[in-house]
Scaffold this motif. Structure first.
Motif, PDB file in Angstrom:
ATOM      1  N   LEU A  49       0.894  -1.144   0.006  1.00 34.99           N
ATOM      2  CA  LEU A  49       0.024   0.037   0.024  1.00 34.99           C
ATOM      3  C   LEU A  49       1.062   1.319   0.278  1.00 34.99           C
ATOM      4  N   THR A 105      -2.758   3.241  -5.830  1.00 36.72           N
ATOM      5  CA  THR A 105      -3.239   2.972  -4.536  1.00 36.72           C
ATOM      6  C   THR A 105      -4.039   1.896  -4.569  1.00 36.72           C
ATOM      7  N   ILE A 145      -3.489  -1.593  -2.477  1.00 36.05           N
ATOM      8  CA  ILE A 145      -4.575  -2.236  -1.519  1.00 36.05           C
ATOM      9  C   ILE A 145      -4.517  -3.746  -1.734  1.00 36.05           C
ATOM     10  N   THR A 201      -1.827  -5.743  -0.782  1.00 39.01           N
ATOM     11  CA  THR A 201      -1.666  -5.751   0.678  1.00 39.01           C
ATOM     12  C   THR A 201      -2.733  -6.728   1.180  1.00 39.01           C
TER      13      THR A 201
END
Length: 406
Positions: free
Chosen positions: A79, A353, A357, A360
């Protein structure tokens, strides 16, 4: 050779030539070189588990926890890597990752206790994660029309690194001292940092400033995108695939030594073969994604691993293990299909981004694989753990049918 096969290979050859041509080809080669080094060194850890067990008095559960720390730190770094890629560009992120990896490897080889080893390992995993997202997000900028093939080529460099560097580390550790099994990579990381700084294009100020802050409205917008079926199903496949991949790679060399009776060099060589086959599998799966889409590609890629995981406990012959390893290796193509699919379905303004995410989530859950697998092995269920991986691979096949048709 049949005419369709010849035509396909000719098309693949032309695609590779197109990818490597011009300035963007130079950038792609440099990025692939950094990925070769980063992922190759990360996979040195499973080969070094027996040495780390002896040096720090670790049982298999604790060794599995060390690998989980490595993979979890790699997951957590996705992230920040994505956000920073959106904000400051890939050039600085990729170069910084190389420098962090060099510094943390020095800490790994000079660790005086297990605690220091765990901390240094976590820092190395975090640094590697910064490279992971940056090398993905730059590809749509360089190759908007060939993202699957470009990702397949750089992904194959990962398997080249994982097929070459772990066996090399095993030979160095066996012939000299185990610390040099990690230490030989330090100057390579420093050299690669210089190359990436020179060849990677600098993002313009306008591009860097366009990334919005993670405001409440921005987070709501991102959440609305990530709830779409075109994101949910491939992400779930990514999670399961990473769990299987990290559990398998974390303990396959140790399994071959302790359960199949292979020597350390032979087990390292078979482990290297697994990744060497990925050099072929990943470009082919990336090309397949461009041609036939994610759903059909994933159905093909999961068939071999299901059968191989079920067969593995019943064969001890080295030559049969080569065949079993080859069938399992098709699993290496799943990220080459799911990740380009996700990148293409994420809006450009949140691509870094959003992708950070998703990675992650995927790597955080997948990082639990080694510790569960190690605990099962410690309790006498090494063979059964591989059968469980077959069930996870079967779930991936079923979920592939739910991916929206392109």
């Amino acid at each position: 050779m049949t005419e369709p096969t010849s035509g396909y290979l000719s098309a693949v050859s032309r695609s590779v030539r197109d990818l490597l041509a011009g300035r963007r080809g130079t950038v792609l080669i440099a990025i692939a070189g950094g990925w070769f080094l980063t992922m190759g060194v990360r996979m040195i850890y499973p080969v070094m588990v027996p040495y780390l067990q002896s040096a720090y008095d670790l049982d298999l559960t604790t060794a599995g926890l060390l690998l989980t720390v490595l993979f979890m730190a790699y997951a957590i770094g996705q992230l920040p890597g994505g956000v920073l890629a959106d904000r400051i560009g890939e050039r600085l992120i990729l170069t910084s990752s190389m420098l962090i990896s060099a510094i943390t490897l020095v800490l790994v080889i000079t660790a005086g206790s297990a605690i220091v080893l765990f901390v240094a390992t976590a820092l190395f995993g975090f640094g590697a994660a910064l490279y992971a997202v940056g090398r993905y997000t730059i590809l749509p900028q360089l190759y908007p029309e060939q993202i699957g093939a470009a990702n397949g080529l750089t992904a194959s460099s990962q398997d080249a690194g994982q097929s070459v560097l772990p066996p090399l580390a095993g030979i160095i550790a066996a012939g000299l001292v185990w610390q040099l099994g990690f230490g030989f990579a330090v100057p390579l990381f420093l050299a690669m940092a210089a190359v990436l700084w020179v060849v990677t294009p600098k993002r313009s100020a306008d591009d860097a400033d366009d990334a919005e802050a993670l405001s409440l409205s921005g987070l709501r917008y991102i959440a609305s995108i990530l709830r779409q079926p075109a994101i949910v199903y491939p992400t779930t496949i990514l999670v399961l695939g990473l769990f299987v991949w990290q559990a398998f790679t974390g303990f396959y060399p140790t399994y071959l030594v302790q359960e199949k009776g292979l020597s350390q060099p032979l087990s390292s060589g078979l482990f290297g073969l697994f990744f060497a086959l990925g050099i072929l599998i990943k470009p082919l799966s990336g090309g397949a994604y461009d041609r036939i889409g994610a759903r059909r590609s994933l159905l093909f890629l999961t068939t071999g691993p299901i059968a191989a995981f079920l067969a593995l406990p019943f064969f001890d012959s080295f030559w049969v293990l080569i065949v079993v390893t080859a069938f399992i290796s098709t699993l290496l193509g799943f990220t080459t299909v799911t990740e380009p699919f996700l990148l293409e379905h994420l809006p450009e303004d949140i691509r870094g981004t959003g992708f950070g995410i998703l990675r992650t989530i995927g790597f955080s859950i997948g990082a639990l694989g080694p510790v569960f697998f190690g605990a099962a092995a410690d309790n006498g269920f090494f063979d059964e753990a591989f059968m469980a991986l077959a069930a996870f691979a079967g779930a991936i096949m079923l979920l592939a049918l739910r991916i929206p048709a392109e």
